[in-house]
Design an enzyme around this catalytic site. Structure first.
Site, PDB file in Angstrom:
ATOM      1  N   HIS A 224       0.868  -1.183   0.000  1.00 60.04           N
ATOM      2  CA  HIS A 224       0.000   0.000   0.000  1.00 60.04           C
ATOM      3  C   HIS A 224       0.899   1.225   0.000  1.00 60.04           C
ATOM      4  CE1 HIS A 224      -2.581   3.147   1.456  1.00 60.04           C
ATOM      5  NE2 HIS A 224      -2.070   3.108   2.661  1.00 60.04           N
ATOM      6  N   TYR A 255      -6.065   9.164   1.465  1.00 61.45           N
ATOM      7  CA  TYR A 255      -6.168   9.751   2.801  1.00 61.45           C
ATOM      8  C   TYR A 255      -4.938  10.611   3.062  1.00 61.45           C
ATOM      9  CZ  TYR A 255      -3.043   5.953   4.397  1.00 61.45           C
ATOM     10  OH  TYR A 255      -1.995   5.084   4.555  1.00 61.45           O
ATOM     11  N   ASP A 541     -28.464 -20.626  16.717  1.00 59.48           N
ATOM     12  CA  ASP A 541     -29.745 -21.318  16.847  1.00 59.48           C
ATOM     13  C   ASP A 541     -29.765 -22.425  15.808  1.00 59.48           C
ATOM     14  OD1 ASP A 541     -30.030 -19.641  14.622  1.00 59.48           O
ATOM     15  OD2 ASP A 541     -32.172 -19.360  14.954  1.00 59.48           O
TER      16      ASP A 541
END
Length: 812
Positions: A224, A255, A541
């Protein structure tokens, strides 16, 4: 010294957090070992840009990040803070991204993190470098900020050492010894370290370490890009490292963070650059550090062009340094936490970024010390969640690279994964394609969402069209299929549901201990029941069908159920558990005409008396041997019909031909979800998870306190004294206001809960949303609102089930 002998492999930000959290809980016979120097070991932590952003669609991931913020905010090294709370700002440059920020604001509100949507002017006030004309708005999270990751390692290791933890730098792990199926020692280039528990926190080296015990870790190191500018004249004189919020421009995969008078720029828009773990250089051989590769300027060109447009002041600066740093990516973007299924005592805490590191440290420490994690719901992160195909190298590489590409993309909740597809298809797949099935994927299975062949059903029906977001991966045919199921009969492919076979002389006693209901009943009985963790939280469940004295079929939710069973098997060999899903298939035949279709084909009595509700029997449907269970998760008369995979196509064709005189259809998962919500049936992993108990979730009827001991019973009895929250049914009158799940619920202006499952109820003519609410608000008739993008959708608490409350259709 106290506790078992623990060796933590990896002294990055995760290993350091775990050592600290274990020692706080009294386990001090802990050794942290790393091949590199301390505290900057050369792994991903050592070059991480330090952005901590809490926004995530996963409640668990947000909570892990929030704990990291809280802990790092309390840490310092010689007065240097480990966290800079500058806030986080996400900006939108397109209408689609602005809507996405509204959705993200909803997640944060649901999970209890402060945030606010702001206009362009306030975005510029918070980050003056931003070009006002480029942006449409933003999302500001005040508690986001910058983690000083290496300092955080130093602070946590120092605290751990103060409690007796030992740290060993420059120790390369060569092997892990095992005896009788459990770890016994870690072999390093400087000797052996005896161990009762080994935790792999090796980051990008994780697959290599896991391989030492035969464990296949679905993790890929990918490079990156991170670049640093030289001085930006507009920032001249800035003496503090960071004063502006971390900035994310996700429309361009970018960013930004302050670094005194310059900026750091991170970029995800380049081609995926995966690296084989065996090709990562050693500490000694690496020029800078093993996790840092040479910066490829060509890959960064578009990022720099976009940066100069969004932040015009950078036109007067230059990119002075850069790196391609390795980080861990997984197939679903979530961490890998938990114990090996095959080697006892070998644990992993992998694919964890700085953002979630302290939270993961606490979670794994609780799990190790207490036997379960009480602070976080970890079902999404358990390393044993994967099916076998999801561990294939080809699959792992493809999906990990895809997750890199999509890291900042706007992803719809129903958006199907990309290649490789198809992977798993039921025996009915060819017929479903002929009917124009629109397929989505679940655990590798191709599942029809609806069928184009049912488009003629729309004639004469008024199927409301939902809002644009909810209308993606949707067709009005979904509504027509739901209504047609209630009117006549429909065939549903239920093959993708996990099926386990539990056999042996100890099978009944084993299942009695593992579940909350009484399953030691007559052959032919089917029981809906729960599995609990030791703290009383719901692990799953399941339905348990007794098909023989010592043979049971369990309808489960996924691989974690198989793993849970396997970990609790008696050592005497009296019980065997195996996954029979791939060798079997299932059709749900449901609707008021289901008996008229099935009985003429069968050699057994399928009348109401011949096979009662929640009973099973072996039969032949035409020439196909089936196990028929009288169950229905759409709230209609009918059966789940199981057979072997080789007979599946014949079963489909036999039933299909018999439905023709009744106008029967094949129906998809869209209709199924609508019908199950009309009936109030819960979905594990969505409506209820490890953090909830049966009484809160509305499934307390599945707990039989007169049956004796079962796992979780003592804790559940303590929790039953007071129910403070409830899973609650809400209805929405506006047919276009269909919500999707994870939205915040408000009482006036106060956020009070969040939506789990939602759909339009095509039989009742209302939208349905199940939500977790404080118990005092879960009162029939209570008016609330749901935050959906920039809207507040009126909703009302409704009594459930919404459809057939007297169960007349099911029991007919």
């Amino acid at each position: 010294m106290a506790g078992p002998r623990v060796v933590i492999i990896g002294a990055g930000v995760v290993g350091a957090a775990l050592a600290d959290e274990l020692s706080v809980r009294g386990w001090t016979e802990v050794t942290v070992v790393d091949q590199g120097p301390l505290p900057a070991t050369g792994g991903s932590t050592s070059h991480a840009p330090g952005l901590v952003f809490q926004t995530n669609s996963s409640k668990t991931m947000t909570e892990l990040a929030r704990y990291t913020v809280e802990k790092f905010s309390s840490l310092d090294v010689d007065g240097q803070p480990c966290y800079l709370p500058v806030g986080g700002l996400e900006v939108a440059t397109s209408p689609e991204r602005l809507a996405e920020l509204q959705r993200r604001h909803g997640w944060l509100t649901s999970w209890g993190v402060e945030s606010r949507l702001i206009g362009p002017d306030e975005c510029v006030e918070l980050h003056p470098l931003v070009h006002r004309e480029r942006i449409r708005g933003g999302l500001f999270i005040p508690t986001d900020g910058l983690a000083k990751a290496v300092l955080a390692v130093e602070a946590q290791l120092e605290a751990a050492r103060g409690r007796g933890v030992r740290t060993l730098a420059h120790h390369e792990v060569l092997d892990i010894r095992t005896e009788d199926g459990r770890v016994s020692a870690v072999v390093t280039d400087q000797g052996e370290l005896p161990a009762d528990i080994v935790v792999c926190c090796a980051g990008i080296w994780g697959p290599k370490i896991a391989r030492m015990v035969g464990m296949n870790l679905p993790l890929t190191p990918l490079a990156h890009q991170l670049a640093w500018t030289g001085p930006v004249p507009a920032l001249a004189g800035q003496t503090e490292e960071a004063v502006r919020p971390i900035l994310r421009h996700q429309d361009a995969d970018l960013y930004y963070r302050d670094r005194f008078d310059g900026l750091g720029i991170g970029y995800y828009g380049h081609r995926p650059m995966p690296v084989d773990v065996d090709d990562i250089l050693s500490v000694e051989a690496a020029d800078q550090m093993p996790s840092v590769l040479r910066f490829t300027e060509d890959d960064f060109a578009d990022a720099w062009t976009e940066t100069q447009d969004l932040l015009p002041a950078t036109k007067e600066a230059k990119v002075e340094e850069g790196l391609n740093g390795l980080f861990s990516f997984t197939t679903d973007g979530l961490p890998l936490l938990g114990e090996s299924p095959d080697v006892k005592g070998f644990w992993v805490a992998e694919a964890v970024w700085v953002t979630h590191s302290a939270g993961v440290g606490r979670a794994v420490a609780e799990w190790l010390v207490d036997g379960h994690c009480s602070s976080f719901d970890l079902h999404e992160c358990d390393v044993n969640r994967f099916e076998a195909h999801q561990l294939a190298p080809e699959y792992v590489l493809a999906r990990d690279c895809q997750n890199f590409v999509e890291v900042y993309d706007i992803l719809h909740p129903l958006q199907p994964a990309g290649a490789p597809r198809p992977l798993r298809t039921s025996p009915f797949h060819a017929r479903q394609q002929e009917l124009g099935g629109y397929f989505l994927e679940a655990h590798g299975w191709e599942r029809p969402q609806w069928y184009a062949a049912n488009e003629p059903l729309l004639e004469g029906r008024d199927i409301p069209t939902p809002n644009d977001w909810a209308a993606r991966y949707w067709s009005p045919i979904v509504g027509a299929e739901a209504q047609a199921t209630r009117e006549s009969v429909a065939m549903y492919d239920m093959t993708a549901l996990k099926r386990l076979e539990v056999t042996g002389p100890g099978a009944a006693g084993f299942l009695q201990r593992m579940t909350t209901a009484n399953v030691d009943k007559s052959v032919g009985s089917v029981t809906y029941t729960l599995m609990l963790d030791h703290d009383g939280g719901i692990r799953s469940d399941v339905t348990v069908a007794r098909l023989g004295r010592d043979r049971f079929q369990v309808g489960a939710n996924g691989n974690l159920d198989l793993d849970w069973f396997a970990r609790h098997l008696p050592e005497d060999g009296s019980v065997q558990v195996r996954d029979i899903t791939a060798g079997t298939c299932c059709i749900g035949l449901w609707g008021p005409n289901a008996r008229e279709v099935l009985q003429p084909l069968a050699d057994r009595d399928f009348s109401s008396k011949g096979l009662r509700y929640f009973r099973a029997q072996q039969a032949h449907i035409g020439s196909v041997p089936v196990t028929a269970m009288r169950l229905s998760y759409v709230g209609e008369l009918g059966w789940e019909l199981y057979t072997t995979a080789d007979m599946g196509l014949k079963l489909w064709d036999t039933l299909w031909e018999a439905t023709r005189p009744y106008g029967g259809i094949a129906a998809g998962r869209g209709a199924f979800n609508s019908l199950r919500l009309e009936k109030g049936y819960r979905a594990f992993g969505t409506d209820m998870t490890y953090e909830h108990d049966p009484y809160e979730a509305g499934v307390g009827f599945a707990v039989k306190t007169d049956k004796g001991h079962f796992i979780g019973r003592p804790a559940l009895e303590r929790r039953a004294a007071e129910v403070r929250r409830r899973l609650t049914c809400l209805t929405i009158d506006d047919p276009q206001a269909v919500v999707m799940g994870k939205e915040p619920v408000y009482d006036g202006g106060r956020p009070v809960g969040y939506v789990t499952s939602a759909a339009f109820g095509y039989t009742i003519g209302k939208g349905i949303a199940y939500a977790w609410l404080p118990a005092e608000l879960a009162v029939t008739g209570r008016a609330l609102t749901i935050g959906y993008f920039d809207q507040r959708v009126p909703a009302v608490v409704a009594e459930e089930p919404l459809f057939d409350p007297k169960m007349q259709r099911l029991r007919g």
